[in-house]
Design an enzyme around this catalytic site. Structure first.
Site, PDB file in Angstrom:
ATOM      1  CD  GLU A   1       1.735  -5.880   8.004  1.00  0.00           C
ATOM      2  OE1 GLU A   1       1.935  -6.793   8.102  1.00  0.00           O
ATOM      3  OE2 GLU A   1       2.451  -4.863   7.547  1.00  0.00           O
TER       4      GLU A   1
ATOM      5  CG  HIS B   1      -0.089   0.193   2.430  1.00  0.00           C
ATOM      6  ND1 HIS B   1       0.361   1.180   3.106  1.00  0.00           N
ATOM      7  CD2 HIS B   1       0.173  -0.846   3.353  1.00  0.00           C
ATOM      8  CE1 HIS B   1       0.891   0.975   4.267  1.00  0.00           C
ATOM      9  NE2 HIS B   1       0.750  -0.427   4.677  1.00  0.00           N
TER      10      HIS B   1
END
Length: 288
Positions: A135, A23
């Protein structure tokens, strides 16, 4: 013959091309990259992209269009957090959204404090959110997601059907997922990819997930290749790799292989073939 030091071959239908993307810069990265303890701050809950992060998205979008990647990707998989979904729709979404009743946007205007116009779903590959590529789970508020019902309002054309729970039941305030657990989840994700029919897949995920998942690969390669596979990703970095289904987890068949002889069976000796062809050329042969 030992070919461990040289090139290796594998059937094409057992391989997929993966375009791995971390990201773009999130609000948590600004302080967290300087002081790891900043990731504990509640103000970074489900961190959204910074203005610089959106510039990174725009730059990567230009790149994937310039190199033709935008037309080749069959599927985009994204972690279901603001920063990854903003990156995914910003890079791979359609152009020129107009407020038409028959077209649902990928992202509504100003989703996640983005100060961005709505992003179109026209001419965009399917974008699917998946928990497996999140994550590190637990403790850090930036890694906790919102409810899926809230995300659906912000990202109307993103597919959330593979996420079972509306609320985030995976993130625990006092238990952080271990590196080993994250790597195991990453391998589960890679095995799942092998079952997909799509051949060229973009994955928008996180630094920790990529580092610990990719660390399980490359042990059969030259050390420099292993290093290339496993090095940390920068914000909004894209790397393309090939994954090989060695255990035949998937069931894909080739679309380009050709069987040769039809019907199947052993080839006739050349002399026999020549005699048959000669007989065809001489209609009266065999009547003597």
């Amino acid at each position: 013959m030992d070919s461990s030091g040289g090139p290796s071959l594998f059937p094409l239908q057992r391989c997929k091309t993966l375009h791995l993307v971390r990201h773009a810069q999130g609000i948590h990265n600004v302080d967290g990259d300087k002081n790891y303890k900043a990731y504990m701050s509640p103000e970074y809950f489900d961190a959204h992209l910074t203005p610089l992060g959106w510039q990174q998205v725009d730059n990567l979008r230009k790149h994937v269009h310039a190199c033709g990647l935008s037309k080749r990707v069959d599927l985009v998989i994204t972690s279901p957090l603001l920063r990854t979904m903003q990156t995914a729709v910003g890079v791979f979404g359609g152009d020129g959204y107009t407020d038409r009743m028959d077209i649902v946007p990928l992202m509504v205007a100003n989703a996640g404090n983005s100060d961005r116009a709505a992003i179109s779903s026209l001419n965009s590959p399917p974008i699917v959110a998946l928990e497996l590529c999140r994550e590190h789970l637990g403790v850090h508020p930036c890694d906790k997601r919102r409810s899926i019902s809230e995300y659906q309002c912000l990202f109307p054309s993103v597919d959330f059907s593979l996420i079972e729970s509306d609320e985030d039941i995976l993130w625990k305030a006092n238990v952080r997922e271990t590196k080993e657990e994250l790597a195991a989840r990453g391998m589960k994700f890679m095995n799942w990819l092998c079952t997909r029919e799509e051949k060229e897949i973009a994955i928008v995920t996180h630094s920790g997930f990529l580092f610990h998942t990719l660390g399980a690969f490359g042990n059969d390669c030259h050390p420099l290749v292993k290093k290339e596979i496993c090095k940390h990703f920068a914000n909004c970095e894209l790397r393309s790799m090939v994954i090989v289904d060695r255990s035949m987890i998937g069931s894909d068949s080739s679309t380009t292989n050709y069987p040769g002889k039809i019907p199947s069976g052993p080839d006739l000796p050349s002399s026999v073939v020549d005699e048959k062809n000669l007989g065809k050329d001489e209609p009266n042969s065999g009547l003597h």
